[in-house]
Design a protein around this motif. Structure first.
Motif, short mmCIF file in Angstrom:
data_model
loop_
_atom_site.label_atom_id
_atom_site.label_comp_id
_atom_site.label_asym_id
_atom_site.label_seq_id
_atom_site.Cartn_x
_atom_site.Cartn_y
_atom_site.Cartn_z
N PRO A 266 0.80 -1.23 0.00
CA PRO A 266 0.00 0.00 0.00
C PRO A 266 0.83 1.28 0.00
N ALA A 267 1.95 1.32 0.71
CA ALA A 267 2.75 2.54 0.77
C ALA A 267 3.39 2.87 -0.57
N LYS A 268 3.51 1.86 -1.44
CA LYS A 268 4.07 2.09 -2.76
C LYS A 268 2.99 2.42 -3.79
N ARG A 269 1.75 2.41 -3.36
CA ARG A 269 0.62 2.73 -4.24
C ARG A 269 -0.01 4.06 -3.87
N VAL A 270 -0.17 4.28 -2.55
CA VAL A 270 -0.86 5.49 -2.10
C VAL A 270 -0.12 6.08 -0.91
N GLY A 271 0.09 7.40 -0.94
CA GLY A 271 0.66 8.13 0.19
C GLY A 271 -0.40 9.02 0.78
N ALA A 272 -0.47 9.04 2.11
CA ALA A 272 -1.55 9.79 2.76
C ALA A 272 -1.01 10.71 3.84
N VAL A 273 -1.64 11.88 3.95
CA VAL A 273 -1.38 12.81 5.05
C VAL A 273 -2.73 13.13 5.67
N LEU A 274 -2.99 12.53 6.85
CA LEU A 274 -4.23 12.78 7.56
C LEU A 274 -4.00 13.47 8.89
N ASP A 275 -2.81 13.31 9.47
CA ASP A 275 -2.55 13.84 10.80
C ASP A 275 -1.07 14.20 10.90
N ILE A 276 -0.75 15.48 11.01
CA ILE A 276 0.66 15.88 11.06
C ILE A 276 1.21 15.80 12.47
N ALA A 277 0.39 15.40 13.46
CA ALA A 277 0.85 15.35 14.85
C ALA A 277 1.40 13.98 15.24
N SER A 278 1.49 13.04 14.29
CA SER A 278 1.85 11.66 14.64
C SER A 278 3.34 11.45 14.84
N ALA A 279 4.18 12.37 14.37
CA ALA A 279 5.63 12.21 14.50
C ALA A 279 6.07 12.51 15.94
N HIS A 280 6.98 11.69 16.48
CA HIS A 280 7.43 11.87 17.86
C HIS A 280 8.28 13.14 17.96
N PRO A 281 7.97 14.01 18.91
CA PRO A 281 8.65 15.31 18.98
C PRO A 281 10.14 15.24 19.28
N ARG A 282 10.63 14.13 19.89
CA ARG A 282 12.04 14.04 20.24
C ARG A 282 12.88 13.43 19.11
N MET A 283 12.23 12.93 18.08
CA MET A 283 12.96 12.39 16.94
C MET A 283 13.33 13.50 15.97
#
Length: 238
Positions: free
Chosen positions: A74-91
């Motif tokens: 699926p990641a090679k077929r469709v890319g999605a942005v639904l929530d920009i808060a999912s990334a860990h803030p310390r990374m």
């Protein structure tokens, strides 16, 4: 050839609330499609149903002819942005992308490629917790592009971008579609999206109320916001 995205008869209820009712829409390859509607119209629910995050009560939602759950990569077929808060803030952005690349079985070299695509190289090694909203938007888009997909599903991708960032995003999406990709994006800023999209899908109260090329909906003297107000009988999106 299958449509990039096709939804037929999609319905979803949350208790007594009807989120979607018999929704139908189609997104073709080579097009940037604006998915519009008042707050609470059902846009987010449909996007989540399309990506297998919400199970509809009736109907079907297909990506390149298949339900999301049946896509082999699926990641090679469709890319999605639904929530920009999912990334860990310390990374850092680079570490975040490397983690997602490893989880998706994608080459580590894609990390530098997507950082360059979204012009985020200058802050790739900063902690995400220090990012502005616009930086987070670019990181979310970079994450969506890791698999080199040909379909993008984007929820409010211009939120937090400054004018130059909005112009950059418009060019990026046009180039993506010109290369044969398909884009479905929602936005509440109608005067911005009007210069980005080729087609419009408008829903209200969970139902499709208009779909077609942008030029059939708007004129020089009647811009997109006026058409939106006429068809939904609502105030401006907010």
């Amino acid at each position: 050839m299958s449509a990039a995205i096709e939804v037929r008869g999609l319905s979803k209820r949350f208790g007594a609330v009807v989120a979607l009712e018999d929704v139908a829409l189609r997104v073709e390859f080579g097009r940037v499609v604006g998915f519009l509607g008042p707050n609470g119209a059902g846009k987010s629910t449909l996007m989540r149903a399309l990506l297998g995050l919400v199970r509809p009560d009736n109907g079907a939602a297909h990506i390149a002819g298949l339900p999301y759950a049946h896509l082999t990569a699926p990641a090679k077929r469709v890319g999605a942005v639904l929530d920009i808060a999912s990334a860990h803030p310390r990374m850092t952005a680079r570490a975040h992308l490397r983690t997602y690349a490893a989880l998706g079985g994608m080459a580590r070299s894609r990390v530098d490629t997507v950082l360059s695509l979204v012009e985020a190289q200058s802050y790739a090694d900063r902690r995400i917790g220090t990012f502005s909203t616009g930086m987070r938007q670019r990181l979310a888009l970079a994450t969506a592009m890791l698999g080199d997909p040909d379909i993008l599903v984007l929820d409010e991708p211009s939120n937090g971008l400054d004018p130059s960032g909005i112009a950059w995003l418009r060019t990026f999406l046009h180039s993506f579609a010109d290369a044969g990709g398909a884009v479905l994006l929602s936005s509440h800023v109608l005067h911005e999206i009007e210069h980005t999209i080729d087609d419009v899908i408008l829903i209200d109260h969970g139902r499709t109320v208009w779909t077609g090329p942008l030029e059939q909906l708007v004129t020089k003297d009647a811009p997109l916001e006026e058409a939106f107000l006429r068809l939904t009988q609502k105030g401006p999106l907010s």
